[in-house]
Design a protein around this motif. Structure first.
Motif, PDB file in Angstrom:
ATOM      1  N   GLN A 105       0.830  -1.205   0.000  1.00 20.98           N
ATOM      2  CA  GLN A 105       0.000   0.000   0.000  1.00 20.98           C
ATOM      3  C   GLN A 105       0.864   1.254   0.000  1.00 20.98           C
ATOM      4  N   LEU A 106       0.290   2.316  -0.514  1.00 18.63           N
ATOM      5  CA  LEU A 106       0.973   3.604  -0.528  1.00 18.63           C
ATOM      6  C   LEU A 106       1.256   4.040   0.908  1.00 18.63           C
ATOM      7  N   PRO A 107       2.504   4.418   1.236  1.00 15.36           N
ATOM      8  CA  PRO A 107       2.783   4.879   2.603  1.00 15.36           C
ATOM      9  C   PRO A 107       1.957   6.125   2.920  1.00 15.36           C
ATOM     10  N   PRO A 108       1.628   6.323   4.198  1.00 21.33           N
ATOM     11  CA  PRO A 108       0.712   7.402   4.578  1.00 21.33           C
ATOM     12  C   PRO A 108       1.166   8.787   4.117  1.00 21.33           C
ATOM     13  N   LYS A 109       2.475   9.080   4.268  1.00 21.67           N
ATOM     14  CA  LYS A 109       2.922  10.431   3.892  1.00 21.67           C
ATOM     15  C   LYS A 109       3.726  10.393   2.599  1.00 21.67           C
ATOM     16  N   ALA A 110       3.286   9.545   1.686  1.00 18.47           N
ATOM     17  CA  ALA A 110       4.049   9.361   0.452  1.00 18.47           C
ATOM     18  C   ALA A 110       4.182  10.672  -0.314  1.00 18.47           C
ATOM     19  N   VAL A 111       5.421  10.991  -0.695  1.00 18.39           N
ATOM     20  CA  VAL A 111       5.626  12.151  -1.551  1.00 18.39           C
ATOM     21  C   VAL A 111       5.802  11.665  -2.985  1.00 18.39           C
ATOM     22  N   GLY A 112       5.485  12.528  -3.920  1.00 20.11           N
ATOM     23  CA  GLY A 112       5.595  12.105  -5.307  1.00 20.11           C
ATOM     24  C   GLY A 112       5.711  13.287  -6.243  1.00 20.11           C
ATOM     25  N   MET A 113       5.533  12.985  -7.508  1.00 23.25           N
ATOM     26  CA  MET A 113       5.663  14.010  -8.529  1.00 23.25           C
ATOM     27  C   MET A 113       4.575  13.791  -9.561  1.00 23.25           C
ATOM     28  N   LEU A 114       3.993  14.904  -9.999  1.00 22.94           N
ATOM     29  CA  LEU A 114       3.091  14.825 -11.134  1.00 22.94           C
ATOM     30  C   LEU A 114       3.814  15.475 -12.301  1.00 22.94           C
ATOM     31  N   TYR A 115       4.070  14.681 -13.341  1.00 20.38           N
ATOM     32  CA  TYR A 115       4.702  15.247 -14.531  1.00 20.38           C
ATOM     33  C   TYR A 115       3.620  15.426 -15.579  1.00 20.38           C
ATOM     34  N   ASP A 116       3.393  16.672 -15.958  1.00 19.57           N
ATOM     35  CA  ASP A 116       2.360  16.970 -16.948  1.00 19.57           C
ATOM     36  C   ASP A 116       3.046  17.269 -18.277  1.00 19.57           C
ATOM     37  N   SER A 117       2.971  16.302 -19.178  1.00 19.06           N
ATOM     38  CA  SER A 117       3.681  16.414 -20.447  1.00 19.06           C
ATOM     39  C   SER A 117       3.191  17.610 -21.264  1.00 19.06           C
ATOM     40  N   THR A 118       1.912  18.000 -21.076  1.00 17.87           N
ATOM     41  CA  THR A 118       1.391  19.113 -21.882  1.00 17.87           C
ATOM     42  C   THR A 118       1.947  20.454 -21.390  1.00 17.87           C
ATOM     43  N   LEU A 119       2.437  20.485 -20.149  1.00 26.58           N
ATOM     44  CA  LEU A 119       3.009  21.732 -19.632  1.00 26.58           C
ATOM     45  C   LEU A 119       4.499  21.830 -19.930  1.00 26.58           C
ATOM     46  N   CYS A 120       5.127  20.701 -20.167  1.00 24.67           N
ATOM     47  CA  CYS A 120       6.585  20.675 -20.350  1.00 24.67           C
ATOM     48  C   CYS A 120       6.955  21.383 -21.645  1.00 24.67           C
ATOM     49  N   VAL A 121       7.914  22.319 -21.569  1.00 24.33           N
ATOM     50  CA  VAL A 121       8.345  23.029 -22.767  1.00 24.33           C
ATOM     51  C   VAL A 121       9.669  22.497 -23.294  1.00 24.33           C
ATOM     52  N   GLY A 122      10.197  21.456 -22.663  1.00 22.77           N
ATOM     53  CA  GLY A 122      11.426  20.832 -23.167  1.00 22.77           C
ATOM     54  C   GLY A 122      12.666  21.666 -22.937  1.00 22.77           C
ATOM     55  N   CYS A 123      12.663  22.529 -21.921  1.00 28.35           N
ATOM     56  CA  CYS A 123      13.832  23.399 -21.692  1.00 28.35           C
ATOM     57  C   CYS A 123      14.985  22.646 -21.048  1.00 28.35           C
ATOM     58  N   LYS A 124      14.709  21.526 -20.458  1.00 33.19           N
ATOM     59  CA  LYS A 124      15.716  20.681 -19.814  1.00 33.19           C
ATOM     60  C   LYS A 124      16.409  21.341 -18.626  1.00 33.19           C
ATOM     61  N   ALA A 125      15.782  22.367 -18.081  1.00 30.05           N
ATOM     62  CA  ALA A 125      16.338  22.965 -16.865  1.00 30.05           C
ATOM     63  C   ALA A 125      16.433  21.902 -15.775  1.00 30.05           C
ATOM     64  N   CYS A 126      15.439  20.988 -15.769  1.00 33.86           N
ATOM     65  CA  CYS A 126      15.428  19.933 -14.750  1.00 33.86           C
ATOM     66  C   CYS A 126      16.610  18.987 -14.913  1.00 33.86           C
ATOM     67  N   VAL A 127      17.024  18.775 -16.184  1.00 32.56           N
ATOM     68  CA  VAL A 127      18.114  17.834 -16.431  1.00 32.56           C
ATOM     69  C   VAL A 127      19.416  18.386 -15.868  1.00 32.56           C
ATOM     70  N   SER A 128      19.692  19.678 -16.134  1.00 38.59           N
ATOM     71  CA  SER A 128      20.958  20.209 -15.628  1.00 38.59           C
ATOM     72  C   SER A 128      20.891  20.436 -14.120  1.00 38.59           C
ATOM     73  N   ALA A 129      19.716  20.808 -13.613  1.00 34.20           N
ATOM     74  CA  ALA A 129      19.594  20.969 -12.155  1.00 34.20           C
ATOM     75  C   ALA A 129      19.823  19.635 -11.457  1.00 34.20           C
ATOM     76  N   CYS A 130      19.323  18.567 -12.068  1.00 34.80           N
ATOM     77  CA  CYS A 130      19.495  17.221 -11.505  1.00 34.80           C
ATOM     78  C   CYS A 130      20.973  16.865 -11.450  1.00 34.80           C
ATOM     79  N   LYS A 131      21.687  17.208 -12.547  1.00 34.00           N
ATOM     80  CA  LYS A 131      23.127  16.899 -12.581  1.00 34.00           C
ATOM     81  C   LYS A 131      23.838  17.622 -11.456  1.00 34.00           C
TER      82      LYS A 131
END
Ligand code: SF4
Ligand code: SF4
Ligand code: SF4
Lengths: 345, 388
Positions: free
Chosen positions: A37-63
């Motif tokens: 079962q999902l843990p009670p305080k489970a954190v997560g992410m919603l990725y909305d492909s229609t909002l993504c502009v493909g800037c890849k800021a997330c990719v370099s920030a992740c690095k």
């Protein structure tokens, strides 16, 4: 011992048939174990492909956030003169990428035909993760509160069964290193511990990568799915329910499917997409983790080690007789001369 | 009844073929060195789409099945009480000893973080739901058991004075008295881990072609391991009797070949039963690579059954030999397919082993054959001249 060999063997065979034939309805020898079962305080992410502009800021920030090196596949090195990070997929050096779906003239975003779309790829932090189920040394762990799936390289023996078994091909072993390790998004656990956001959600300019509690993200996704495409609505950024200002934008033409709600027993990272998820390289999976199937088998056979121990007991009894009869049979004949002296009184 | 006396074959150890095998071992060793200096990627074509390669699929998954001769014979001799087969026991055990020991070597080459391998034995790291964990522990334990079961062959060879000096004669008595415990374990452990080699694949789900993926995988891996175990004994007996001009054990091998065919038939019934029940059999005729691999496997599995169907077939050394080769080829292909070739991780990933990667596998196999030859020549392994 009153049971003789024949009885034991017959009993063992009957037992085997019973185990095997019990759930004949599905013609499978065992059932899956209970889904996690999902843990009670489970954190997560919603990725909305229609909002993504493909800037890849997330990719370099992740690095940056995870101290990973830039990556330049050979075939692209000439084109980018070695300046940019151009990872095409996640790898031993890259925990997160934005990939592009392209079709025909690529005229319009989020359209299947003659269109294009973005998709983000990293660990989905499964509710019932295969990587944890296969790992022999508990190097993959799931936080019981937040549900974040972390990796401990000091435990890891590098068997790569997590790579083999993850339904999303997420864990990546560093094959080109002498002392390689498994690379995998750990939801920026180190940042979250300091009260910060995962780097990718932190920098996302449109809120396409949105951090939050899984239950709240689920509600937000359902809200978006219920809206009329084209209608203007408010989209939060960074963290759902955080204090950062959101922005207003038209509702995307969503596919009526929230990916990750049920896939593989549910995931804590979920996807809203404008083109069918299959086109974006997201695999079609049943609503139950394969980990529960494999563990169901193990638990059927090895529950409390009763069956193996009983089997061992029977085998030892039979082996003892077998050995004895064997000796008797040989003792009819004279012992080979060089063995005589070995006999102890 | 005749007493079973095992005798060293004797003869020259460093023959020409022995040295040729040694050459391959050296080539393998060179690439193994490179693997440890420059990493897995330097010698292998494994990728994050196909993170397991031939070292696991061939050296471990197929290699341990070839090592099941000792298991299969122990089941027959001690559990089903077929004493007549006892002369075949020790050579079968020996091939098991090397099959398993060298599978362990291959694992150490393959592990990406081998310096942590000891964690497998540390209870606080143990992950009891992991099938791999169970396989790893069982294989380690069984390798130990195999060496213990084989230990009498060393003891018999040692001079008495030497044994007495180191109290080894007591050990011999001890082993003799408690051999049944190790035999019990020696049947239980392979039953567990050979079936678990099938369970490992249950987590693959839709990554594995439905022609191989079924909940019956554990039973299929267990029965195929047993059949291959008998196949190895048949093959070995024929090869050693031919190669070293020993009298053939035909009286034993004829009924044994029948058992091999029977176990194989059981495997096929389960496999086809599951495919029919799941409605996936049609995929076999799809004409694609996986469908064709399945058909090849099926032919290789059916051939031994046909060859051994009649009493005359079973009595013919040639037919038994062909049947054993076909059975072992089919079983090997089945295992390699299930672990590699029938796996589709998606995303356009493909895998074909690199030459250095293959040379390591070849080197390991050659080392196995060399050690086997060395042991049968210098230790009492093969049944010697019968004393009546
Ligand atoms: S996506 Fe893969 S690596 Fe991530 S939690 Fe799920 S099974 Fe594990
Ligand atoms: S590679 Fe490491 S993390 Fe992955 S399953 Fe093996 S030991 Fe666990
Ligand atoms: S959560 Fe952190 S590690 Fe995971 S993709 Fe985002 S930035 Fe990378």
């Amino acid at each position: 011992m009153t049971m003789n060999r024949r009885q034991f063997l017959r009993g063992a065979a009957a037992g085997a048939v019973a185990v095997v034939a019990a759930p004949t309805a599905e013609a499978t020898p065992f059932g899956p174990r209970e889904p996690k079962q999902l843990p009670p305080k489970a954190v997560g992410m919603l990725y909305d492909s229609t909002l993504c502009v493909g800037c890849k800021a997330c990719v370099s920030a992740c690095k940056q956030a995870n101290g990973m090196p830039a990556e330049q596949p050979e075939q692209l090195a000439a084109w980018n003169e070695g300046t940019w990070d151009t990872a095409e997929d996640i790898s031993g050096k890259t925990l997160n990428v934005i990939r592009v779906y392209q079709n025909g003239t690529m005229e319009q975003k989020d359209r299947e035909k003659d269109g294009y779309a973005f998709v983000k790829r990293h660990c989905l932090h499964c509710v019932d993760p295969s990587c944890i189920s296969v790992c022999p040394v508990s190097a993959m762990r799931k936080n019981p509160e937040t549900g974040i799936v972390t990796h401990n390289p000091d435990a890891c023996i590098g068997c790569r069964y997590c790579v083999y078994g993850c339904p999303f091909n997420v864990p990546q072993y560093q094959f080109d290193e002498t002392f390689g390790q498994i690379a995998k998004c750990q939801f920026c656990n180190h940042l979250q511990k300091q009260g910060k956001l995962p780097a990718c959600c932190d920098v996302c300019p449109t809120g396409a990568s949105l951090f939050g509690l899984v239950t709240e993200l689920q509600a937000e996704a359902q809200r978006r799915l219920a809206l009329k495409p084209g209608e203007m609505t408010e989209f939060p950024r960074g963290k759902l329910g955080g204090d950062r200002p959101g922005h207003e934008a038209p509702v995307g033409h969503y596919q009526p499917h929230l990916y990750g709600e049920h896939e593989s027993g549910g995931t804590q990272v979920r996807y809203l997409t404008g083109v069918p998820y299959q086109k974006l390289g997201l695999p079609e999976l049943p609503g139950q983790s394969y980990a529960s199937v494999s563990e169901g088998m193990q638990h059927t056979l090895y529950k409390g080690m009763v069956a193996p121990l009983a089997l061992l007991g029977g085998l030892v009894v039979l082996a003892r007789r077998g050995v004895k009869q064997n000796e008797d049979a040989s003792n009819h004949d004279e012992d080979p001369p060089n063995h005589d002296k070995d006999q102890q009184p | 009844m005749t007493a079973i006396t095992h005798q060293p074959l004797g003869g020259k150890v460093f023959t020409k073929s022995f040295l040729i095998l040694g050459l391959f071992v050296l080539i393998g060793a060179y690439f193994i060195l490179r693997r440890f200096l420059f990493g897995l990627g330097d010698v292998s074509h494994m990728s994050n789409g196909y993170p397991l390669g031939v070292w696991v699929a061939v050296d471990v998954v197929v290699g341990t099945a070839f090592g099941c001769g000792g298991y299969a014979m122990a089941l027959l001799v001690y559990i089903f009480n077929r004493n007549t087969y006892h002369p075949l026991m020790r050579p079968a055990l020996l091939s098991g000893v090397f099959g398993y020991t060298l599978a362990g070597l291959a694992v150490m080459i393959d592990l990406g973080r081998y310096w942590n391998a000891f964690n497998l034995l540390l209870p606080w790291y143990a992950q009891l739901n992991s099938v791999i964990f169970e396989v790893a522990l069982c294989v380690m334990a069984y390798t130990t058991v195999l060496w213990i079961e084989f230990w009498p062959a060393f003891l018999e060879r040692m001079p008495l004075a030497f044994k007495q000096r180191f109290n080894l004669d007591r050990l011999q008595v001890f082993l003799k008295r408690y051999l049944f415990l190790f035999i019990g374990l020696g049947v239980l452990l392979p039953t567990m881990h050979q079936s678990s080699l099938g369970s490992v694949l249950l987590v693959m789900g839709s990554k594995l072609s439905p022609l191989w993926y079924t909940s019956w995988l554990p039973l299929l891996f267990l029965t195929s391991a047993l059949a291959m175990g008998y196949g190895v004994v048949l093959l070995e007996a024929t090869l050693t009797s031919r190669g070293f001009r020993l009298p053939s054990e035909s009286a034993l091998l004829t009924p044994l070949s029948r058992i091999a065919a029977g176990v194989l038939a059981l495997f096929l019934i389960v496999r086809f039963g599951a495919l029919l029940a799941g409605g996936h059999l049609g995929l076999a005729f799809a004409g694609d690579v996986r469908g064709n691999l399945f058909l090849i496997e099926t032919v290789l599995f059916l051939a031994p059954i046909v060859l051994l169907a009649s009493p005359t077939g079973r009595a013919s050394q040639r037919r038994r030999f062909l049947a054993a080769v076909s059975l072992l080829a089919g079983g090997s292909l089945y295992r390699i397919d299930a672990y590699l070739m029938a796996v589709n991780p998606g995303n356009g990933w493909t895998y074909f082993p690199s030459a250095p990667e293959l040379m390591i596998t070849v080197g390991v196999v050659c080392l196995e054959i060399m050690l086997y030859l060395l042991f049968i020549k210098t230790l009492p392994v093969l049944p010697g001249a019968h004393q009546t």
